[in-house]
Motif scaffolding. Structure first.
Motif, PDB file in Angstrom:
ATOM      1  N   GLU A 183      28.478-110.566  61.329  1.00  0.00           N
ATOM      2  CA  GLU A 183      28.815-111.621  62.277  1.00  0.00           C
ATOM      3  C   GLU A 183      27.881-111.560  63.485  1.00  0.00           C
ATOM      4  O   GLU A 183      27.432-112.599  63.984  1.00  0.00           O
ATOM      5  N   ILE A 200      25.343-114.554  64.827  1.00  0.00           N
ATOM      6  CA  ILE A 200      25.277-115.051  66.206  1.00  0.00           C
ATOM      7  C   ILE A 200      23.845-114.935  66.733  1.00  0.00           C
ATOM      8  O   ILE A 200      23.318-115.861  67.358  1.00  0.00           O
ATOM      9  N   ARG A 221      29.702-113.994  73.944  1.00  0.00           N
ATOM     10  CA  ARG A 221      30.419-113.931  72.662  1.00  0.00           C
ATOM     11  C   ARG A 221      30.283-112.569  72.004  1.00  0.00           C
ATOM     12  O   ARG A 221      31.250-112.042  71.433  1.00  0.00           O
ATOM     13  N   HIS A 238      33.289-110.275  70.842  1.00  0.00           N
ATOM     14  CA  HIS A 238      33.383-109.937  69.415  1.00  0.00           C
ATOM     15  C   HIS A 238      33.473-108.429  69.199  1.00  0.00           C
ATOM     16  O   HIS A 238      34.388-107.934  68.521  1.00  0.00           O
ATOM     17  N   ASP A 263      38.684-114.508  66.931  1.00  0.00           N
ATOM     18  CA  ASP A 263      37.684-115.565  66.881  1.00  0.00           C
ATOM     19  C   ASP A 263      37.913-116.633  67.947  1.00  0.00           C
ATOM     20  O   ASP A 263      36.955-117.133  68.556  1.00  0.00           O
ATOM     21  N   ALA A 264      39.174-116.987  68.165  1.00  0.00           N
ATOM     22  CA  ALA A 264      39.477-118.023  69.156  1.00  0.00           C
ATOM     23  C   ALA A 264      39.102-117.556  70.557  1.00  0.00           C
ATOM     24  O   ALA A 264      38.541-118.325  71.356  1.00  0.00           O
ATOM     25  N   GLN A 265      39.412-116.317  70.872  1.00  0.00           N
ATOM     26  CA  GLN A 265      39.063-115.774  72.193  1.00  0.00           C
ATOM     27  C   GLN A 265      37.549-115.668  72.360  1.00  0.00           C
ATOM     28  O   GLN A 265      37.007-115.989  73.416  1.00  0.00           O
ATOM     29  N   GLN A 286      35.358-117.520  70.977  1.00  0.00           N
ATOM     30  CA  GLN A 286      34.839-118.875  71.155  1.00  0.00           C
ATOM     31  C   GLN A 286      34.973-119.323  72.605  1.00  0.00           C
ATOM     32  O   GLN A 286      34.069-119.954  73.158  1.00  0.00           O
ATOM     33  N   GLU A 291      32.278-117.726  74.537  1.00  0.00           N
ATOM     34  CA  GLU A 291      30.998-118.373  74.242  1.00  0.00           C
ATOM     35  C   GLU A 291      30.860-119.664  75.045  1.00  0.00           C
ATOM     36  O   GLU A 291      29.801-119.961  75.618  1.00  0.00           O
ATOM     37  N   GLU A 292      31.934-120.447  75.102  1.00  0.00           N
ATOM     38  CA  GLU A 292      31.908-121.688  75.885  1.00  0.00           C
ATOM     39  C   GLU A 292      31.690-121.391  77.362  1.00  0.00           C
ATOM     40  O   GLU A 292      30.950-122.115  78.055  1.00  0.00           O
ATOM     41  N   GLU A 324      27.910-120.431  77.846  1.00  0.00           N
ATOM     42  CA  GLU A 324      26.994-121.571  77.758  1.00  0.00           C
ATOM     43  C   GLU A 324      27.073-122.424  79.012  1.00  0.00           C
ATOM     44  O   GLU A 324      26.039-122.840  79.561  1.00  0.00           O
TER      45      GLU A 324
END
Length: 351
Positions: free
Chosen positions: A155, A159, A205, A209, A215-217, A219, A222-223, A226
């Motif tokens: 994973e 990324i 992220r 990770h 995965d939701a956390q 994400q 990551e948002e 960015e």
């Protein structure tokens, strides 16, 4: 060939990392601050070790920018987003080191493409060794970062690979410019999203990770990353116009002189197209010959005086707000407060 006048710095003499603006709140918890400092010290050592192969031919150039210092914002974000989930483990530290390696590699490449004479107050690598060595050094660092990630997880490699792709696409789109009837603002933002936002997003992220987030956390982080990266670059482009030249040591309006389209100028063109007389006047100065300092200063003053500069700041602040909104649902903690403060700090700065 190496330049014998450029000597690598030994690990014990490596630059001391200072936390960037916005992270002061971490000091309110001595245990947390000590844990973060310990992790960052370890990351720095891992970084220097990864850039040093005992090769007299490549080590000086590979270590060059790392030895020159830097704020290490991306590895710090990796450490902090891992700490949100209580996981400052070995994998996190390795991921933090390799994310800085990717950043360093892009600097070698960017400086060649931009013909930048300086980086971090020292001659750029291509000024010391030439373009070919600088490009190959960037490639070498990217290869070593990939090897490090291959030791961690599939994973993580996904990324990293996706981030590589976005970085290259961002540079390609910037180099080629808007195509066909593509809107200039949309093109400008897409370049920033890929060239700057993607790597900050990956830093956040990867920390989540490897720190134990689901995965939701991950994400959400990551948002956050960015949006912070976009806010930072938008602010950087505005500061190019508004910075105090004496205090910053930079000539305001460098982007104007080089014809680089940035948000204030894009907004100025929109205003001029709509018949704004002051925008038309300012644009005539921007599009004139800016080789003289006087002409550049006049153009900069005209843009800064126009409402488009404040509009540009509002856009940057909106991305900062978007970053904070992305993690608003996570449990409150000192680390989360630091991430919120950092999102504000990237637009509340002078340089």
């Amino acid at each position: 060939m190496t330049d014998p006048s450029v000597q690598p710095v030994s690990p014990e003499d490596a630059p001391t990392i200072k936390l960037p603006a916005g992270f002061d709140v971490l000091a309110s918890d001595e245990t947390l601050a000590a844990d973060i400092t310990d992790a960052l010290d370890d990351v720095e050592q891992r970084l220097l070790d990864a850039l040093t192969a005992g090769d007299d031919l490549t080590d000086p150039s590979a270590r060059y920018l790392a030895d020159a210092g830097g704020k290490r914002v991306r590895p710090l974000l990796t450490v902090l987003t891992a700490e949100l989930f209580g996981g400052l483990n070995t994998d996190v530290r390795q991921a933090a080191a390799l994310i800085e390696m990717i950043h360093l590699a892009t600097l070698y490449h960017d400086d060649v493409m931009d013909s930048a004479p300086l980086r971090r107050g020292t001659p750029s690598a291509h000024e010391v060794w030439g373009n070919s060595v600088a490009i190959l050094t960037g490639d070498l660092i990217l290869a070593r970062a990939s090897l490090l990630m291959a030791e961690l997880s599939q994973e993580g490699s996904r990324i990293q690979s996706r981030t590589f792709e976005r970085l290259v696409l961002g540079q390609l789109h910037e180099t080629l410019g808007p195509q066909g009837d593509q809107d200039a603002y949309d093109h400008y933002l897409s370049v920033i999203v890929d060239k700057t936002g993607s790597l900050v997003a990956a830093a956040a992220r990867l920390g989540a990770h490897f720190g134990g987030a689901d995965d939701a956390q991950a994400q959400l982080l990551e948002e956050y990353g960015e949006a912070v990266g976009i806010a930072f670059q938008l602010a950087d482009d505005i500061i190019d116009l508004t910075a105090d030249g004496e205090a910053s040591g930079k000539t305001p309006g460098t982007d104007l002189r080089e014809g680089v389209p940035t948000l204030p100028v894009l907004l100025l063109r929109e205003a001029a197209a709509q018949g704004d007389a002051e925008a038309v006047r300012a644009l005539s100065l921007v599009d004139a010959d800016l080789s003289s300092d006087a002409a550049l200063a006049e153009a900069v003053a005209a843009v800064v005086a126009h409402p488009v500069t404040e509009q540009a700041w509002e856009v940057a602040r909106s991305w900062s707000a978007r970053a904070k909104a992305a993690i608003s649902g996570l449990p409150d903690s000192i680390v989360k407060q630091a991430l919120d403060s950092f999102a504000d700090a990237v637009v509340d700065r002078e340089g």
